[in-house]
Scaffold this active site. Structure first.
Site, PDB file in Angstrom:
ATOM      1  N   LYS A   1      24.898  37.093  48.545  1.00 45.32           N
ATOM      2  CA  LYS A   1      25.838  36.436  47.485  1.00 45.32           C
ATOM      3  C   LYS A   1      27.057  37.641  47.190  1.00 45.32           C
ATOM      4  CE  LYS A   1      25.924  36.565  43.119  1.00 45.32           C
ATOM      5  NZ  LYS A   1      27.415  36.280  42.834  1.00 45.32           N
TER       6      LYS A   1
ATOM      7  N   GLU B   1      22.698  50.298  44.436  1.00 47.32           N
ATOM      8  CA  GLU B   1      24.132  50.956  44.503  1.00 47.32           C
ATOM      9  C   GLU B   1      24.743  50.784  43.425  1.00 47.32           C
ATOM     10  OE1 GLU B   1      24.295  53.182  46.674  1.00 47.32           O
ATOM     11  OE2 GLU B   1      23.089  52.712  48.609  1.00 47.32           O
TER      12      GLU B   1
ATOM     13  N   CYS C   1      33.403  52.955  43.529  1.00 45.32           N
ATOM     14  CA  CYS C   1      32.207  53.399  42.802  1.00 45.32           C
ATOM     15  C   CYS C   1      32.362  54.901  43.018  1.00 45.32           C
ATOM     16  CB  CYS C   1      31.025  52.983  43.439  1.00 45.32           C
ATOM     17  SG  CYS C   1      30.794  53.272  45.265  1.00 45.32           S
TER      18      CYS C   1
ATOM     19  N   GLU D   1      32.054  54.604  32.754  1.00 39.97           N
ATOM     20  CA  GLU D   1      32.692  54.287  34.152  1.00 39.97           C
ATOM     21  C   GLU D   1      34.156  53.391  33.704  1.00 39.97           C
ATOM     22  OE1 GLU D   1      30.838  51.564  36.900  1.00 39.97           O
ATOM     23  OE2 GLU D   1      31.890  53.016  38.602  1.00 39.97           O
TER      24      GLU D   1
HETATM   25  P1  NAD Z   1      28.689  43.344  38.375  1.00 36.28           P
HETATM   26  O1  NAD Z   1      27.394  43.991  38.372  1.00 36.28           O
HETATM   27  O2  NAD Z   1      29.314  42.553  37.518  1.00 36.28           O
HETATM   28  O3  NAD Z   1      28.536  42.134  39.816  1.00 36.28           O
HETATM   29  C1  NAD Z   1      28.089  42.574  41.087  1.00 36.28           C
HETATM   30  C2  NAD Z   1      27.389  41.467  41.572  1.00 36.28           C
HETATM   31  O4  NAD Z   1      26.145  40.859  40.855  1.00 36.28           O
HETATM   32  C3  NAD Z   1      28.151  40.014  41.616  1.00 36.28           C
HETATM   33  O5  NAD Z   1      28.189  39.435  42.850  1.00 36.28           O
HETATM   34  C4  NAD Z   1      27.680  39.265  40.401  1.00 36.28           C
HETATM   35  O6  NAD Z   1      27.768  37.881  40.554  1.00 36.28           O
HETATM   36  C5  NAD Z   1      26.105  39.688  40.591  1.00 36.28           C
HETATM   37  N1  NAD Z   1      25.394  39.551  39.351  1.00 36.28           N
HETATM   38  C6  NAD Z   1      25.570  39.604  38.201  1.00 36.28           C
HETATM   39  N2  NAD Z   1      24.677  39.238  37.223  1.00 36.28           N
HETATM   40  C7  NAD Z   1      23.793  38.879  38.157  1.00 36.28           C
HETATM   41  C8  NAD Z   1      22.199  38.464  37.832  1.00 36.28           C
HETATM   42  N3  NAD Z   1      21.738  38.257  36.603  1.00 36.28           N
HETATM   43  N4  NAD Z   1      21.477  38.131  38.825  1.00 36.28           N
HETATM   44  C9  NAD Z   1      22.007  38.028  40.204  1.00 36.28           C
HETATM   45  N5  NAD Z   1      23.188  38.623  40.275  1.00 36.28           N
HETATM   46  C10 NAD Z   1      24.180  39.050  39.106  1.00 36.28           C
HETATM   47  O7  NAD Z   1      29.816  44.292  39.259  1.00 36.28           O
HETATM   48  P2  NAD Z   1      31.277  44.177  39.626  1.00 36.28           P
HETATM   49  O8  NAD Z   1      31.894  44.049  38.304  1.00 36.28           O
HETATM   50  O9  NAD Z   1      31.157  43.042  40.680  1.00 36.28           O
HETATM   51  O10 NAD Z   1      31.594  45.492  40.410  1.00 36.28           O
HETATM   52  C11 NAD Z   1      31.665  46.722  39.852  1.00 36.28           C
HETATM   53  C12 NAD Z   1      30.660  47.629  40.011  1.00 36.28           C
HETATM   54  O11 NAD Z   1      30.056  47.910  41.230  1.00 36.28           O
HETATM   55  C13 NAD Z   1      31.087  49.146  39.249  1.00 36.28           C
HETATM   56  O12 NAD Z   1      30.133  49.565  38.541  1.00 36.28           O
HETATM   57  C14 NAD Z   1      30.960  49.895  40.678  1.00 36.28           C
HETATM   58  O13 NAD Z   1      30.911  51.160  40.377  1.00 36.28           O
HETATM   59  C15 NAD Z   1      29.703  49.227  41.510  1.00 36.28           C
HETATM   60  N6  NAD Z   1      29.776  49.429  42.800  1.00 36.28           N
HETATM   61  C16 NAD Z   1      29.060  50.255  43.255  1.00 36.28           C
HETATM   62  C17 NAD Z   1      28.937  50.673  44.434  1.00 36.28           C
HETATM   63  C18 NAD Z   1      28.037  51.554  45.159  1.00 36.28           C
HETATM   64  O14 NAD Z   1      27.806  51.532  46.378  1.00 36.28           O
HETATM   65  N7  NAD Z   1      27.333  52.417  44.618  1.00 36.28           N
HETATM   66  C19 NAD Z   1      30.044  50.187  45.512  1.00 36.28           C
HETATM   67  C20 NAD Z   1      30.798  49.201  45.025  1.00 36.28           C
HETATM   68  C21 NAD Z   1      30.925  48.941  43.577  1.00 36.28           C
END
Ligand code: NAD
Length: 519
Positions: free
Chosen positions: A197, A272, A306, A408
């Site tokens: 997803k 991650e 990230c 962050e």
């Molecule tokens: P987010 O956590 O809001 O969303 C990420 C994903 O999780 C989306 O697909 C979202 O729909 C899903 N999601 C949210 N709630 C959920 C639930 N209850 N059940 C299942 N799925 C759910 O993050 P974002 O705003 O999309 O991305 C930014 C974050 O991602 C930042 O914190 C960034 O640092 C992190 N990130 C980490 C890495 C890494 O490799 N460490 C890489 C890229 C981004």
């Protein structure tokens, strides 16, 4: 609606149609790839806006639980078919699959640039990474040797690395094609079926990639993409009994929910998550390199990365000079429309993120921090660029306990903090709940390794930043998550060790307990 918006909508619709994401009812594309077919979602409409203009772009429907059900079913069947092939054949098919991207690279990059608001040249780079990741993991298919353990009995004991079955993957919006390929490639190389997803904000590129790849000889249904919101489609995926492992890329807040959902079903997860990485500049560093590194560390992808180097730690006697130089370099970055070749930094991806980042800057200002440069919409934007633009921002006079120095931001904002000596730098760098990445700039090699060894971060760069490759493991400590992606470590996350015992004595003798030394 202004002309630019109309142009972006038209361009998106043309790209979606080109990739077969047929537009069913005017502007609602089929947004799921399930069992080798494009399918529309069944839930509520999700409206996407154009990051470059803030105006309506396209809408599609949340996949919903029934679509997830079908996707898990399809992946379960396809995984059996996949594992019935020889390991070499799986590798050949992965290589053939990724060649299906040829000729589509530019359109894929454009699609992502419009939806994610990322500069077109970054998107082209991301498409290249997709290819690299599949080719790398295709090579692993027939190299996943097991072990023979010299057990102290008459048994032959060997260990195989077997797939979990069907894995559930959830990705964020900041690098949608990269994260999609990053997790798909090792998952299928290890023999799993996948339901992924993507973020609801960047749904299409993963569908396109999966569809192109399957056309290259992967079993129908091996890769399924379901698009929708976290609490609906995402939760249906993490709670599904057919999913044996969860891999999540996103924020620590959502990561906790995913790990909890997994724990309820005793399903392991890889997380991650985010970061607040320290970029440490010692007084003996090559300053030109350190300044260029500091700039790339935070302003690439408008800080929506990230591993962004969002804390710039500078040895005190150089502090003012480095801050001034980083500020000057920041103010010269070409911020503009994502589709322009000359754009170095585009808008933030969405309104919520823009609000969050600008409010954090305001609270930092209120708490007494000094905005060296940026902190507002950039001047000189094209007339139609009404989207979520923020100028590259450098903030000084910050206390290490301020929100802007601890949390962050996920935007083009770096805080500069002075340190006195090596011990002080290490203390400051590690004074965070995150542990994703960090960098050390110095010409003293012994110091470089000494400091790198003491940073609590999954990735450390010395006189460099953001060097990342699919061959080398990546992941975090603490609130930056657990488990590893990339390299052999990343592959191993998608397998479990199975231990097989074969009696080699002429007559089998099965022990009743440990007492007779046979077990
Ligand atoms: P987010 O956590 O809001 O969303 C990420 C994903 O999780 C989306 O697909 C979202 O729909 C899903 N999601 C949210 N709630 C959920 C639930 N209850 N059940 C299942 N799925 C759910 O993050 P974002 O705003 O999309 O991305 C930014 C974050 O991602 C930042 O914190 C960034 O640092 C992190 N990130 C980490 C890495 C890494 O490799 N460490 C890489 C890229 C981004």
């Amino acid at each position: 609606m202004n002309a630019l918006s109309t142009q972006a909508q038209q361009s998106l619709q043309r790209l979606l149609t080109q990739f077969g994401l047929s537009l069913e009812t005017g502007d609602t594309p089929c947004s799921n790839w399930i069992g080798g077919e494009l399918m529309a979602g069944q839930g509520d409409a999700i409206e996407l806006t154009n990051p470059a203009t803030g105006e309506a772009l396209v809408s599609y429907r949340d996949a919903g639980a029934e679509r997830v059900e079908r996707a898990v079913e399809a992946a379960t069947q396809a995984q059996t078919e996949w594992m019935a092939l020889t390991a070499s054949e799986r590798g050949r098919r992965m290589n053939a699959a990724v060649r299906r991207l040829e000729g589509h690279e530019e359109a894929l990059a454009q699609l992502e640039s419009v939806v994610a608001g990322k500069p077109i040249r970054d998107c082209r780079g991301e498409v290249g990474k997709v290819r690299e990741m599949f080719e790398y993991y295709a090579g692993w298919c027939d190299k996943q040797h097991g072990d023979v353990i010299p057990v102290p009995t008459s048994h032959l004991n060997y260990v195989r690395h077997v797939p979990f079955g069907v894995v559930g993957q959830i990705t964020p919006w900041n690098a949608p094609m990269f994260t999609c390929a990053w997790q798909l490639a090792p998952a299928i190389a290890a023999g799993n079926g996948v339901v992924l997803k993507p973020s609801e904000l960047t749904p299409f590129s993963s569908v396109v990639i999966a569809r192109l790849l399957e056309g290259g000889g992967l079993p129908k249904g091996l890769i399924n993409i379901v698009n929708g919101l976290g609490p609906t489609t995402g939760a249906a995926l993490t709670g599904h009994d057919g999913i044996s492992k969860l891999v999540f890329v996103g924020s620590p807040e959502s990561g906790r929910l995913i790990a909890e959902a997994g724990a309820r079903r005793l399903v392991p997860s890889v997380l991650e998550l985010g970061g607040k990485s320290a970029n440490i500049v010692f007084g003996d560093a090559k300053l030109d390199d350190a300044v260029a590194g500091a700039q790339a560390a935070i302003f690439a992808a408008a800080g929506q990365s990230c591993v962004a180097g969002s804390r710039l730690l500078i040895q005190r006697d150089l502090f003012d000079a480095v801050v001034e130089r980083v500020g000057r370099a920041a103010s010269q970055i070409a911020v503009g429309l994502p589709g322009e070749e000359t754009t170095q930094m585009g808008p933030l991806q969405n309104a919520q993120q823009f609000e969050r980042v600008t409010q954090m800057i305001q609270r930092a200002r209120d708490a007494g921090a000094r905005i060296v440069t940026g902190g507002k919409r950039p001047d000189n934007l094209p007339a139609d660029a009404d989207g979520y633009y923020l100028a590259p921002t450098v903030i000084a006079d910050v206390d290490a306990s301020m929100e802007i120095a601890c949390e962050e931001v996920f935007g083009p904002v770096v805080v500069a903090l002075p340190f006195d000596d090596e011990a002080d730098a290490i203390r400051l760098a590690n004074a965070t709940r995150f542990g994703l990445a960090g960098a050390v700039w110095t010409q003293d090699p012994a110091r470089a390794h000494r400091v790198a060894g003491q940073l609590r971060a999954g990735t450390v760069w010395i006189n460099s930043y953001k060097a990342i490759n699919v061959m080398s493991p990546f992941g975090g400590f603490r609130d930056s998550g657990f488990g590893r992606s990339s390299g052999l470590d990343g592959l191993r996350e998608y397998t479990v060790a199975q231990s097989v015992w074969v009696e080699t004595a002429p007559e089998a003798s099965v022990a009743m307990g440990y007492g007779d030394g046979k077990a």
